[in-house]
Structures are given as structure tokens and as C-alpha cells.
Design a protein around this motif. Structure first.
Motif, PDB file in Angstrom:
ATOM      1  N   ARG A  66      -7.035  -0.306  -5.025  1.00 32.56           N
ATOM      2  CA  ARG A  66      -6.446   0.518  -6.096  1.00 32.56           C
ATOM      3  C   ARG A  66      -7.188   1.830  -6.268  1.00 32.56           C
ATOM      4  O   ARG A  66      -6.571   2.879  -6.463  1.00 32.56           O
ATOM      5  CB  ARG A  66      -6.435  -0.241  -7.416  1.00 32.56           C
ATOM      6  CG  ARG A  66      -5.322  -1.274  -7.463  1.00 32.56           C
ATOM      7  CD  ARG A  66      -5.142  -1.852  -8.822  1.00 32.56           C
ATOM      8  NE  ARG A  66      -4.780  -0.863  -9.827  1.00 32.56           N
ATOM      9  CZ  ARG A  66      -4.914  -1.065 -11.121  1.00 32.56           C
ATOM     10  NH1 ARG A  66      -5.379  -2.200 -11.579  1.00 32.56           N
ATOM     11  NH2 ARG A  66      -4.557  -0.136 -11.980  1.00 32.56           N
ATOM     12  N   ALA A  67      -8.515   1.794  -6.199  1.00 29.03           N
ATOM     13  CA  ALA A  67      -9.312   3.006  -6.378  1.00 29.03           C
ATOM     14  C   ALA A  67      -9.033   4.030  -5.276  1.00 29.03           C
ATOM     15  O   ALA A  67      -9.109   5.240  -5.521  1.00 29.03           O
ATOM     16  CB  ALA A  67     -10.800   2.661  -6.400  1.00 29.03           C
ATOM     17  N   GLU A  68      -8.699   3.539  -4.102  1.00 29.56           N
ATOM     18  CA  GLU A  68      -8.368   4.439  -2.991  1.00 29.56           C
ATOM     19  C   GLU A  68      -6.964   5.028  -3.136  1.00 29.56           C
ATOM     20  O   GLU A  68      -6.542   5.830  -2.315  1.00 29.56           O
ATOM     21  CB  GLU A  68      -8.485   3.686  -1.655  1.00 29.56           C
ATOM     22  CG  GLU A  68      -9.888   3.278  -1.290  1.00 29.56           C
ATOM     23  CD  GLU A  68     -10.768   4.455  -0.932  1.00 29.56           C
ATOM     24  OE1 GLU A  68     -10.272   5.394  -0.279  1.00 29.56           O
ATOM     25  OE2 GLU A  68     -11.952   4.441  -1.301  1.00 29.56           O
ATOM     26  N   LYS A  69      -6.256   4.589  -4.178  1.00 22.87           N
ATOM     27  CA  LYS A  69      -4.891   5.052  -4.465  1.00 22.87           C
ATOM     28  C   LYS A  69      -3.946   4.822  -3.279  1.00 22.87           C
ATOM     29  O   LYS A  69      -3.083   5.645  -2.983  1.00 22.87           O
ATOM     30  CB  LYS A  69      -4.888   6.513  -4.892  1.00 22.87           C
ATOM     31  CG  LYS A  69      -5.672   6.757  -6.170  1.00 22.87           C
ATOM     32  CD  LYS A  69      -5.500   8.175  -6.655  1.00 22.87           C
ATOM     33  CE  LYS A  69      -6.321   8.555  -7.831  1.00 22.87           C
ATOM     34  NZ  LYS A  69      -6.708   7.716  -8.824  1.00 22.87           N
ATOM     35  N   LEU A  70      -4.158   3.689  -2.632  1.00 19.04           N
ATOM     36  CA  LEU A  70      -3.309   3.331  -1.501  1.00 19.04           C
ATOM     37  C   LEU A  70      -2.018   2.698  -1.996  1.00 19.04           C
ATOM     38  O   LEU A  70      -1.989   2.064  -3.055  1.00 19.04           O
ATOM     39  CB  LEU A  70      -4.046   2.351  -0.583  1.00 19.04           C
ATOM     40  CG  LEU A  70      -5.339   2.871   0.016  1.00 19.04           C
ATOM     41  CD1 LEU A  70      -6.045   1.769   0.775  1.00 19.04           C
ATOM     42  CD2 LEU A  70      -5.059   4.054   0.925  1.00 19.04           C
ATOM     43  N   ARG A  71      -0.982   2.856  -1.249  1.00 22.98           N
ATOM     44  CA  ARG A  71       0.300   2.220  -1.536  1.00 22.98           C
ATOM     45  C   ARG A  71       0.733   1.421  -0.306  1.00 22.98           C
ATOM     46  O   ARG A  71       1.617   1.821   0.438  1.00 22.98           O
ATOM     47  CB  ARG A  71       1.360   3.279  -1.881  1.00 22.98           C
ATOM     48  CG  ARG A  71       1.163   3.896  -3.237  1.00 22.98           C
ATOM     49  CD  ARG A  71       1.441   2.867  -4.286  1.00 22.98           C
ATOM     50  NE  ARG A  71       1.230   3.412  -5.624  1.00 22.98           N
ATOM     51  CZ  ARG A  71       0.975   2.662  -6.656  1.00 22.98           C
ATOM     52  NH1 ARG A  71       0.900   1.365  -6.532  1.00 22.98           N
ATOM     53  NH2 ARG A  71       0.800   3.197  -7.839  1.00 22.98           N
ATOM     54  N   PRO A  72       0.079   0.272  -0.091  1.00 20.35           N
ATOM     55  CA  PRO A  72       0.423  -0.517   1.085  1.00 20.35           C
ATOM     56  C   PRO A  72       1.822  -1.123   0.963  1.00 20.35           C
ATOM     57  O   PRO A  72       2.322  -1.340  -0.140  1.00 20.35           O
ATOM     58  CB  PRO A  72      -0.644  -1.608   1.104  1.00 20.35           C
ATOM     59  CG  PRO A  72      -1.072  -1.736  -0.321  1.00 20.35           C
ATOM     60  CD  PRO A  72      -0.949  -0.352  -0.909  1.00 20.35           C
ATOM     61  N   ASP A  73       2.434  -1.377   2.115  1.00 21.06           N
ATOM     62  CA  ASP A  73       3.706  -2.098   2.133  1.00 21.06           C
ATOM     63  C   ASP A  73       3.472  -3.577   1.879  1.00 21.06           C
ATOM     64  O   ASP A  73       4.231  -4.220   1.158  1.00 21.06           O
ATOM     65  CB  ASP A  73       4.407  -1.902   3.488  1.00 21.06           C
ATOM     66  CG  ASP A  73       4.721  -0.444   3.753  1.00 21.06           C
ATOM     67  OD1 ASP A  73       5.293   0.206   2.858  1.00 21.06           O
ATOM     68  OD2 ASP A  73       4.370   0.040   4.840  1.00 21.06           O
ATOM     69  N   THR A  74       2.417  -4.100   2.515  1.00 19.62           N
ATOM     70  CA  THR A  74       2.072  -5.518   2.346  1.00 19.62           C
ATOM     71  C   THR A  74       0.561  -5.669   2.231  1.00 19.62           C
ATOM     72  O   THR A  74      -0.201  -4.876   2.792  1.00 19.62           O
ATOM     73  CB  THR A  74       2.553  -6.381   3.539  1.00 19.62           C
ATOM     74  OG1 THR A  74       1.894  -5.951   4.720  1.00 19.62           O
ATOM     75  CG2 THR A  74       4.053  -6.311   3.711  1.00 19.62           C
ATOM     76  N   VAL A  75       0.166  -6.692   1.516  1.00 18.93           N
ATOM     77  CA  VAL A  75      -1.232  -7.104   1.437  1.00 18.93           C
ATOM     78  C   VAL A  75      -1.254  -8.597   1.734  1.00 18.93           C
ATOM     79  O   VAL A  75      -0.543  -9.374   1.098  1.00 18.93           O
ATOM     80  CB  VAL A  75      -1.836  -6.834   0.043  1.00 18.93           C
ATOM     81  CG1 VAL A  75      -3.225  -7.454  -0.069  1.00 18.93           C
ATOM     82  CG2 VAL A  75      -1.886  -5.348  -0.258  1.00 18.93           C
ATOM     83  N   THR A  76      -2.063  -8.972   2.715  1.00 17.56           N
ATOM     84  CA  THR A  76      -2.248 -10.387   3.040  1.00 17.56           C
ATOM     85  C   THR A  76      -3.694 -10.738   2.719  1.00 17.56           C
ATOM     86  O   THR A  76      -4.623 -10.091   3.210  1.00 17.56           O
ATOM     87  CB  THR A  76      -1.933 -10.675   4.513  1.00 17.56           C
ATOM     88  OG1 THR A  76      -0.615 -10.205   4.806  1.00 17.56           O
ATOM     89  CG2 THR A  76      -1.993 -12.173   4.786  1.00 17.56           C
ATOM     90  N   ILE A  77      -3.856 -11.739   1.874  1.00 15.91           N
ATOM     91  CA  ILE A  77      -5.160 -12.154   1.367  1.00 15.91           C
ATOM     92  C   ILE A  77      -5.559 -13.446   2.061  1.00 15.91           C
ATOM     93  O   ILE A  77      -4.751 -14.382   2.155  1.00 15.91           O
ATOM     94  CB  ILE A  77      -5.086 -12.361  -0.155  1.00 15.91           C
ATOM     95  CG1 ILE A  77      -4.740 -11.041  -0.846  1.00 15.91           C
ATOM     96  CG2 ILE A  77      -6.386 -12.952  -0.687  1.00 15.91           C
ATOM     97  CD1 ILE A  77      -4.284 -11.207  -2.287  1.00 15.91           C
TER      98      ILE A  77
END
Length: 152
Positions: A66-77
Motif C-alpha cells: 500500500r505504501a508503494e501505492k501499487l495497484r496490482p491486478d492480483t495478490v497471492t499470499i
């Protein structure tokens, strides 16, 4: 953009009540094949557990994204804590108020990212980098090595 997050936490030398440390690796931010990593000591003493440390690790990784202000399409944890993964995806109830707060904060981060996300439990031997980072944070604070974990 697709991100992969590996996280791990520990509470040593005793659980509960030890020093809670965390480590994470986020793939997809840095150069291809490289991860942006982080580790640290959260807190020591009463109330600290492995489960708290695991949730802190995931929360720190998501906060970085969030701090990097990224807007990923998907996040896999990916994590080796069955409890955290199953509480995150809603398969296990989260009855502990403190853990519920950590879970809710992680879910808020994921909502703010506005992407599709999924979470998978992985065996410890597939979570080596995050485990190493959490252990390094402990060693950095305490100044002595942890005993090697026995596979079981």
C-alpha cells in the motif's frame, strides 16, 4: 501486475511470552526474480505468540504494498501458518479479539488495494526466505542463533 507475498513469524525463545519477530518477501515489485523483503522485531513479552507474529508479518507486507501505492491486478499470499491462512480466507473463525484485529487490518489493506487476492498454506520448507528473515530479526535482537527447526 501480479504480486506474490510470502510471510512468516516466530515467538522465541518461548511461546507465548517471547520475542515476536517477522519476515516477508514480496515478489513483483522489484526487478524480475527479486523480492522486496523486510523483517523486524515486533515486541517482546506478555501477549506475544507465534500467531501474533505471523499476523504482523502479513500486515507489514501488505502495508508495504500500500505504501508503494501499487495497484496490482492480483495478490497471492503464501504462509506456513494454517491458522492465519484459514482465518484470512474465512475457513476458520477468529475468536481471539487481538488476532481478529490483526486479521481485520490485513483485510482492510487488501480491500484498499482493490484487487483479486487469494491465500494458500504452504509447508515450512517452501517458505524458506520469509522464515530466514524472521529468524534473522530474532538473531539481530538477541545476538545468538536459534536452534535449527526439526522437520516433523
Amino acid at each position: 501486475m501480479d504480486l506474490g507475498i510470502f510471510f512468516d513469524g516466530l515467538c522465541e525463545p518461548i511461546n507465548p511470552g517471547g520475542t515476536a519477530c517477522y519476515g516477508y518477501a514480496v515478489y513483483g515489485i522489484g526487478p524480475v526474480g527479486k523480492a522486496v523483503t523486510g523483517c523486524g522485531v515486533f515486541k517482546a513479552g506478555a501477549g506475544m505468540t507465534n500467531n501474533v507474529a505471523e499476523w504482523i508479518a502479513l500486515g507489514k507486507a501488505l502495508a508495504l504494498v500500500r505504501a508503494e501505492k501499487l495497484r496490482p491486478d492480483t495478490v497471492t499470499i503464501y504462509g506456513d501458518s494454517q491458522l492465519v491462512i484459514n482465518q484470512l480466507i474465512g475457513d476458520f473463525e477468529c475468536n481471539n479479539e487481538r488476532l481478529r484485529e490483526y486479521r481485520d487490518r490485513c483485510l482492510e489493506h487488501l480491500t484498499e488495494l482493490g484487487c483479486v487476492w487469494k491465500a494458500h498454506w504452504i509447508p515450512r520448507d517452501q517458505n524458506v526466505e520469509a522464515d530466514h528473515l524472521a529468524r534473522a530479526a530474532y538473531v539481530g535482537r538477541i545476538g545468538r542463533l536459534l536452534p535449527e527447526r526439526v522437520k516433523g
